[in-house]
Design a protein around this motif. Structure first.
Motif, short mmCIF file in Angstrom:
data_model
loop_
_atom_site.label_atom_id
_atom_site.label_comp_id
_atom_site.label_asym_id
_atom_site.label_seq_id
_atom_site.Cartn_x
_atom_site.Cartn_y
_atom_site.Cartn_z
N GLU B 80 -32.16 29.61 -47.45
CA GLU B 80 -31.52 28.47 -46.77
C GLU B 80 -32.14 28.22 -45.41
O GLU B 80 -32.24 27.10 -44.93
CB GLU B 80 -30.03 28.75 -46.58
CG GLU B 80 -29.17 28.27 -47.71
CD GLU B 80 -27.69 28.47 -47.40
OE1 GLU B 80 -27.34 28.63 -46.23
OE2 GLU B 80 -26.92 28.48 -48.38
N MET B 81 -32.59 29.29 -44.79
CA MET B 81 -33.15 29.15 -43.44
C MET B 81 -34.55 28.58 -43.47
O MET B 81 -34.92 27.75 -42.64
CB MET B 81 -33.24 30.54 -42.77
CG MET B 81 -31.92 31.14 -42.42
SD MET B 81 -32.24 32.74 -41.65
CE MET B 81 -30.58 33.33 -41.48
N PHE B 82 -35.35 29.06 -44.40
CA PHE B 82 -36.78 28.74 -44.36
C PHE B 82 -37.27 27.98 -45.57
O PHE B 82 -38.46 27.72 -45.69
CB PHE B 82 -37.60 30.04 -44.24
CG PHE B 82 -37.18 30.90 -43.09
CD1 PHE B 82 -37.50 30.53 -41.80
CD2 PHE B 82 -36.47 32.07 -43.28
CE1 PHE B 82 -37.12 31.32 -40.72
CE2 PHE B 82 -36.09 32.86 -42.22
CZ PHE B 82 -36.41 32.48 -40.94
N GLY B 83 -36.40 27.64 -46.51
CA GLY B 83 -36.85 26.97 -47.72
C GLY B 83 -37.45 27.96 -48.70
O GLY B 83 -37.19 29.16 -48.63
N GLU B 84 -38.28 27.46 -49.58
CA GLU B 84 -38.79 28.28 -50.68
C GLU B 84 -39.88 29.24 -50.25
O GLU B 84 -40.22 30.17 -50.97
CB GLU B 84 -39.32 27.39 -51.80
CG GLU B 84 -38.23 26.58 -52.51
CD GLU B 84 -37.15 27.47 -53.10
OE1 GLU B 84 -37.47 28.46 -53.75
OE2 GLU B 84 -35.96 27.16 -52.88
N LYS B 85 -40.47 28.99 -49.08
CA LYS B 85 -41.56 29.89 -48.63
C LYS B 85 -41.01 31.30 -48.46
O LYS B 85 -39.91 31.47 -47.93
CB LYS B 85 -42.13 29.41 -47.30
CG LYS B 85 -43.01 28.20 -47.40
CD LYS B 85 -43.62 27.91 -46.05
CE LYS B 85 -44.55 26.72 -46.14
NZ LYS B 85 -45.09 26.36 -44.83
N PRO B 86 -41.77 32.30 -48.90
CA PRO B 86 -41.27 33.67 -48.77
C PRO B 86 -41.06 34.04 -47.31
O PRO B 86 -41.87 33.71 -46.46
CB PRO B 86 -42.36 34.53 -49.41
CG PRO B 86 -43.57 33.66 -49.46
CD PRO B 86 -43.10 32.25 -49.49
N ASN B 87 -39.96 34.69 -47.04
CA ASN B 87 -39.71 35.14 -45.69
C ASN B 87 -38.87 36.40 -45.74
O ASN B 87 -38.27 36.71 -46.75
CB ASN B 87 -39.00 34.06 -44.86
CG ASN B 87 -39.31 34.23 -43.39
OD1 ASN B 87 -39.11 35.29 -42.82
ND2 ASN B 87 -39.85 33.20 -42.79
N PHE B 88 -38.85 37.09 -44.65
CA PHE B 88 -38.18 38.38 -44.61
C PHE B 88 -37.61 38.56 -43.21
O PHE B 88 -38.36 38.59 -42.23
CB PHE B 88 -39.20 39.48 -44.93
CG PHE B 88 -38.61 40.86 -44.93
CD1 PHE B 88 -37.87 41.30 -46.00
CD2 PHE B 88 -38.82 41.71 -43.87
CE1 PHE B 88 -37.33 42.57 -46.01
CE2 PHE B 88 -38.29 42.99 -43.86
CZ PHE B 88 -37.54 43.42 -44.94
N ILE B 89 -36.30 38.59 -43.10
CA ILE B 89 -35.69 38.82 -41.80
C ILE B 89 -35.62 40.33 -41.58
O ILE B 89 -35.12 41.07 -42.42
CB ILE B 89 -34.28 38.20 -41.75
CG1 ILE B 89 -34.38 36.70 -41.98
CG2 ILE B 89 -33.60 38.49 -40.41
CD1 ILE B 89 -33.08 36.06 -42.31
N SER B 90 -36.16 40.77 -40.46
CA SER B 90 -36.27 42.22 -40.26
C SER B 90 -35.23 42.77 -39.31
O SER B 90 -35.00 43.98 -39.29
CB SER B 90 -37.66 42.57 -39.76
OG SER B 90 -37.94 41.90 -38.55
N ASP B 91 -34.60 41.93 -38.51
CA ASP B 91 -33.61 42.47 -37.59
C ASP B 91 -32.75 41.33 -37.04
O ASP B 91 -33.18 40.17 -37.02
CB ASP B 91 -34.30 43.21 -36.43
CG ASP B 91 -33.36 44.21 -35.75
OD1 ASP B 91 -32.18 44.31 -36.16
OD2 ASP B 91 -33.80 44.89 -34.81
#
Lengths: 60, 291
Positions: B80-91
């Motif tokens: 929801e935050m970044f769309g379909e592009k892969p992302n990873f929230i680390s902290d």
């Protein structure tokens, strides 16, 4: 011609001055700590990621 | 006992008072928690669980009293935050009435989590330490340490590979790089076949910042500052104190044979609490006077 030479020299000087220089860490003061006080030797810590102080508590 | 991730101790006596945050995927549970932080306004301990994309908030008073409802969770949805592009929230760390989050891609280095669950005021810039862009952002993602000044006007970022420290001003939820300190050159190798690029350390890699903590006056940093074999018994870690302009104000030297793993500085009481490895053996909770 001289102008171009001067310009090229100035550009190369700026480029050189922007190169990163790694300095190490040079603290103004160094303090040796004493032996310290053992607060807890029985708890088995398992890869503690951080420790914070909250009022009179330590959270690990 | 190893099923519990977090523990509370009396800081004067060292007595263990309670354990909480069970290992697991269920409500209030953790797998590999991020460093803990404290939301002083709401008096809640905050931990981000990256594998489960959730912020868990623990009420320490309720933990100590044995109340059942001692935690609450906020689930994040990177898609929801970044769309379909892969992302990873680390902290995620408490910031004003919201949370500051950091990520491990070039789409967002760090930003603020809005009340709608979306990331806003995203910061995407990186200091150009090496030519390859992917390797450059991987450098700033590899175990980078960070801390927010308690008055929430500044933030410090510091690299694990090499030692580069950045101090940002935070003003009206906007980030601006204030100071960059270049202490140790990053030496690494790219991991083979990994997309996007990732890095591995080498024998000659200088390990920089292992932990950072912030008070309104100082930045406290546990730094190795040299190549560091993992099985080293001798203490090589140093505790440096920086002001918020990035000047190294002081270094505390631990006694021989003592290796600090985690530290917390009590400026009011004039002491350092540390979990230390002593003579290469097990870990102890210790207190050192800095008066």
């Amino acid at each position: 011609m001289y102008k171009y030479f001067l310009l090229a020299w100035m550009i190369s000087s700026v480029a050189c001055s922007e190169r990163v220089v790694y300095t190490g860490i040079q603290p103004r003061h160094v303090q040796e700590l004493g032996e310290g006080e053992l607060l807890n030797s029985t708890h088995l810590f398992s890869n503690p990621t951080a420790m914070i102080i909250v009022d009179s508590l330590l959270v690990v | 006992m190893q099923d519990t991730c977090l523990w509370i101790f009396n800081k004067r006596t060292g007595e263990r008072l309670a354990g909480f945050g069970l290992k697991g995927r269920g409500p209030g549970e953790l797998l590999f928690p991020s460093p803990i932080s404290y939301d002083r306004d709401n008096r809640l301990l905050v931990v981000f669980e990256a594998n489960l994309n959730k912020i868990i908030r623990y009420d320490l008073g309720k933990v100590l009293s044995g109340a059942g409802d001692f935690y609450s969770e906020i689930r994040l949805n990177p898609r929801e935050m970044f769309g379909e592009k892969p992302n990873f929230i680390s902290d995620a760390r408490p910031y004003k009435e919201a949370y500051m989050i950091r990520s491990k891609t070039d789409q967002m280095r760090f930003g603020i989590l809005g009340h709608d669950g979306k990331a806003k005021t995203m910061y995407t810039r990186f200091l150009p330490l090496v030519e390859d862009k992917e390797e450059n952002w991987a450098l700033f993602s590899y175990s980078t340490q960070w801390a927010i000044k308690p008055d929430q006007t500044k933030m410090v970022y510091a690299t694990y590979i090499g030692g580069v420290m950045e101090i940002f001003n935070i003003n009206e939820e906007r980030f601006a790089l204030d100071t960059a300190c270049y202490f140790y050159e990053p030496i690494y190798s790219p991991s083979e076949g990994v997309v996007p690029k990732w890095l591995v350390t080498r024998d000659e890699t200088i390990v920089g910042f292992e932990r950072v903590d912030a008070t309104d006056d100082y930045i406290y940093a546990l730094v190795v500052g040299e190549a560091y074999p993992p099985d080293a018994v001798e203490s090589r870690k140093k505790l440096f104190v920086f002001d918020w302009n990035g000047n190294a104000y002081k270094q505390y030297v631990f006694p021989p044979g003592i290796r600090p793993e985690s530290v917390a500085v009590d400026e009011e009481q004039g002491c350092i609490y540390a979990i230390v490895v002593k003579d290469g053996l097990t870990e102890f909770l210790c207190k050192f006077s800095i008066k």
